[in-house]
Enzyme design. Structure first.
Site, PDB file in Angstrom:
ATOM      1  N   LYS A 153     -12.281 -22.213  45.900  1.00  0.00           N
ATOM      2  CA  LYS A 153     -12.553 -21.269  46.990  1.00  0.00           C
ATOM      3  C   LYS A 153     -12.493 -19.835  46.472  1.00  0.00           C
ATOM      4  O   LYS A 153     -13.367 -19.009  46.766  1.00  0.00           O
ATOM      5  CB  LYS A 153     -11.546 -21.470  48.133  1.00  0.00           C
ATOM      6  CG  LYS A 153     -11.756 -22.784  48.875  1.00  0.00           C
ATOM      7  CD  LYS A 153     -10.671 -23.117  49.897  1.00  0.00           C
ATOM      8  CE  LYS A 153     -10.935 -24.510  50.475  1.00  0.00           C
ATOM      9  NZ  LYS A 153      -9.980 -24.902  51.530  1.00  0.00           N
ATOM     10  N   GLN A 167      -3.834 -23.346  52.903  1.00  0.00           N
ATOM     11  CA  GLN A 167      -4.266 -24.670  52.468  1.00  0.00           C
ATOM     12  C   GLN A 167      -3.287 -25.738  52.966  1.00  0.00           C
ATOM     13  O   GLN A 167      -2.071 -25.583  52.860  1.00  0.00           O
ATOM     14  CB  GLN A 167      -4.379 -24.706  50.927  1.00  0.00           C
ATOM     15  CG  GLN A 167      -5.020 -25.950  50.361  1.00  0.00           C
ATOM     16  CD  GLN A 167      -6.526 -26.055  50.646  1.00  0.00           C
ATOM     17  OE1 GLN A 167      -7.184 -25.102  51.015  1.00  0.00           O
ATOM     18  NE2 GLN A 167      -7.053 -27.250  50.489  1.00  0.00           N
ATOM     19  N   ASP A 170     -10.657 -21.090  59.029  1.00  0.00           N
ATOM     20  CA  ASP A 170     -10.616 -22.552  59.027  1.00  0.00           C
ATOM     21  C   ASP A 170     -10.969 -23.121  60.404  1.00  0.00           C
ATOM     22  O   ASP A 170     -11.271 -24.307  60.529  1.00  0.00           O
ATOM     23  CB  ASP A 170      -9.199 -23.039  58.685  1.00  0.00           C
ATOM     24  CG  ASP A 170      -9.070 -23.520  57.254  1.00  0.00           C
ATOM     25  OD1 ASP A 170     -10.068 -24.016  56.705  1.00  0.00           O
ATOM     26  OD2 ASP A 170      -7.953 -23.420  56.703  1.00  0.00           O
TER      27      ASP A 170
HETATM   28  N1  L34 Z   1      -6.522 -25.217  55.425  1.00  0.00           N
HETATM   29  N2  L34 Z   1      -6.724 -27.144  54.185  1.00  0.00           N
HETATM   30  C1  L34 Z   1      -7.306 -26.131  54.844  1.00  0.00           C
HETATM   31  N3  L34 Z   1      -8.654 -26.001  54.940  1.00  0.00           N
HETATM   32  C2  L34 Z   1      -9.473 -26.911  54.364  1.00  0.00           C
HETATM   33  O1  L34 Z   1     -10.799 -26.808  54.512  1.00  0.00           O
HETATM   34  C3  L34 Z   1      -8.904 -27.959  53.630  1.00  0.00           C
HETATM   35  N4  L34 Z   1      -9.658 -28.885  52.938  1.00  0.00           N
HETATM   36  C4  L34 Z   1      -9.197 -30.272  52.911  1.00  0.00           C
HETATM   37  C5  L34 Z   1      -7.739 -30.265  52.443  1.00  0.00           C
HETATM   38  N5  L34 Z   1      -6.956 -29.175  53.007  1.00  0.00           N
HETATM   39  C6  L34 Z   1      -7.510 -28.082  53.585  1.00  0.00           C
HETATM   40  C7  L34 Z   1     -10.391 -28.621  51.844  1.00  0.00           C
HETATM   41  O2  L34 Z   1     -10.662 -27.500  51.459  1.00  0.00           O
HETATM   42  C8  L34 Z   1     -10.135 -30.897  51.910  1.00  0.00           C
HETATM   43  N6  L34 Z   1     -10.783 -29.777  51.254  1.00  0.00           N
HETATM   44  C9  L34 Z   1     -11.672 -29.907  50.148  1.00  0.00           C
HETATM   45  C10 L34 Z   1     -12.309 -28.820  49.577  1.00  0.00           C
HETATM   46  C11 L34 Z   1     -13.155 -28.953  48.493  1.00  0.00           C
HETATM   47  C12 L34 Z   1     -13.383 -30.186  47.945  1.00  0.00           C
HETATM   48  C13 L34 Z   1     -12.760 -31.289  48.490  1.00  0.00           C
HETATM   49  C14 L34 Z   1     -11.913 -31.144  49.588  1.00  0.00           C
HETATM   50  C15 L34 Z   1     -14.277 -30.285  46.760  1.00  0.00           C
HETATM   51  O3  L34 Z   1     -14.757 -29.299  46.257  1.00  0.00           O
HETATM   52  N7  L34 Z   1     -14.510 -31.464  46.229  1.00  0.00           N
HETATM   53  C16 L34 Z   1     -15.341 -31.655  45.061  1.00  0.00           C
HETATM   54  C17 L34 Z   1     -14.512 -32.242  43.927  1.00  0.00           C
HETATM   55  C18 L34 Z   1     -13.404 -31.329  43.537  1.00  0.00           C
HETATM   56  C19 L34 Z   1     -12.462 -31.930  42.491  1.00  0.00           C
HETATM   57  O4  L34 Z   1     -12.944 -32.238  41.379  1.00  0.00           O
HETATM   58  O5  L34 Z   1     -11.274 -32.068  42.781  1.00  0.00           O
HETATM   59  C20 L34 Z   1     -16.478 -32.609  45.411  1.00  0.00           C
HETATM   60  O6  L34 Z   1     -17.508 -32.537  44.776  1.00  0.00           O
HETATM   61  O7  L34 Z   1     -16.292 -33.414  46.335  1.00  0.00           O
END
Ligand code: L34
Length: 296
Positions: free
Chosen positions: A54, A98, A121
């Site tokens: 982010k 987060q 959020d």
């Molecule tokens: N306050 N907490 C708050 N806001 C959010 O919007 C989140 N979330 C969830 C968990 N807690 C939070 C996220 O940001 C889940 N989440 C999130 C964000 C990004 C990715 C996955 C979950 C993401 O970028 N996933 C990548 C892989 C990343 C890796 O390698 O770890 C993908 O391609 O799916």
């Protein structure tokens, strides 16, 4: 025929291009630079990875961005004080804490402390309430990303049978609420399934659009999916490490099996995850306009 792959990475990068133009416009016309603070408590590796992404994205898009790393054992009061500091900081338009938070901190209290106008959020009760009555200010980032994936992939939502698996406040409940609104890119018939659902596959097999946010690896298999359905996999499960030492990820959907039955499907990684991060940037721009009382 195997399903079309809906690439969150590609659609997210299109939206980021749109954001770049908007950032340039805000800067030129109003001398406003969108400001985002991300707050993380402790060092949960998944949370660290998401928050880092982010921050990196905000930075690349030319935002003013601040990262607050708090110790795992920080008191609730100290965390609330940090939030209140940013509530009053005119350079910061968006505040994100987060989740999950350590057990000694009351999550609701934290989320309720964020100024609803800076709640990028969309988790503050005022914003959830507004979403429910069809007057949304901020859509929660993951649901917002899912809706954009569907719209930008030309998947018809209007009139579709949508089945959501999972009832979390972050994904399941808000996406269900968004897609049943009487509005463009919505107006679907929505069913919410959860751990209390008696016959899960009875419901999933009727879905034109199946959205899975269950938090259980590979829990949706091909036999549970209707021929030609669109399948959105929200799960990001860490199931080991790759030879390069990176986390090995899998979704809540058995991708290999389901892609032979669905007509379109999102991969993990590269599906919903990158969209979540991008929609946060869009919400931060919206917050910048809102707090500065700008039009558009
Ligand atoms: N306050 N907490 C708050 N806001 C959010 O919007 C989140 N979330 C969830 C968990 N807690 C939070 C996220 O940001 C889940 N989440 C999130 C964000 C990004 C990715 C996955 C979950 C993401 O970028 N996933 C990548 C892989 C990343 C890796 O390698 O770890 C993908 O391609 O799916």
């Amino acid at each position: 025929m195997p399903a079309r792959i809906i690439s969150g990475t590609e659609i997210a990068s299109q939206i980021r291009e749109e954001i770049r133009k908007e950032v340039a416009y805000l800067k030129e016309k109003y001398q406003v630079i969108p400001g985002l603070v991300t707050i993380i408590v402790g060092k949960n590796p998944a949370s660290v990875s998401y928050v880092t992404a982010k921050q990196k994205t905000a930075h690349e898009l030319g935002f003013y961005s601040v990262q607050e790393n708090m110790e795992e054992n920080i008191s609730e009061e100290a965390l609330l004080n940090v939030i209140m500091k940013y509530n009053g900081d005119p350079l910061v338009h968006g505040i994100l804490v987060q989740l999950p938070l350590p057990a000694h901190i009351n999550e609701s209290k934290v989320l309720y402390t964020i100024n609803p106008e800076k709640d990028v959020d969309g988790f503050h009760p005022v914003n959830i309430g507004r979403l429910m009555i069809g007057d949304a200010r901020f859509y929660p980032c993951t649901p917002y990303g899912i809706q954009q994936l569907l719209i930008r992939s030309n998947i018809r939502i209007e009139g579709a049978e949508v089945v959501v698996v999972g009832r979390s406040n972050i994904v399941g409940k808000p996406i269900a609420m968004m897609l049943c609104q009487k509005a463009k890119g919505a107006n679907a018939t929505v069913t919410i399934c959860h751990t209390g659902t008696k016959d899960l596959s009875f419901h999933t097999r009727h879905a034109d659009i199946l959205i899975v946010a269950a938090g259980k690896p590979k829990s949706i298999t091909a036999d549970m999916v209707k021929d030609g359905a669109t399948v959105i996999d929200v799960g990001v499960n860490r199931i080991g490490v790759t030879p390069e030492g990176k986390a090995r990820l899998c979704g809540d959907v058995d991708f290999e099996g389901v892609k032979e039955k669905a007509s379109a499907i999102t991969p993990v990684p590269g599906g919903v995850g990158p969209m979540t991060i991008t929609m946060l940037m869009l919400n931060t721009i919206k917050a910048a306009k809102l707090t500065r009382r700008l039009q558009g």
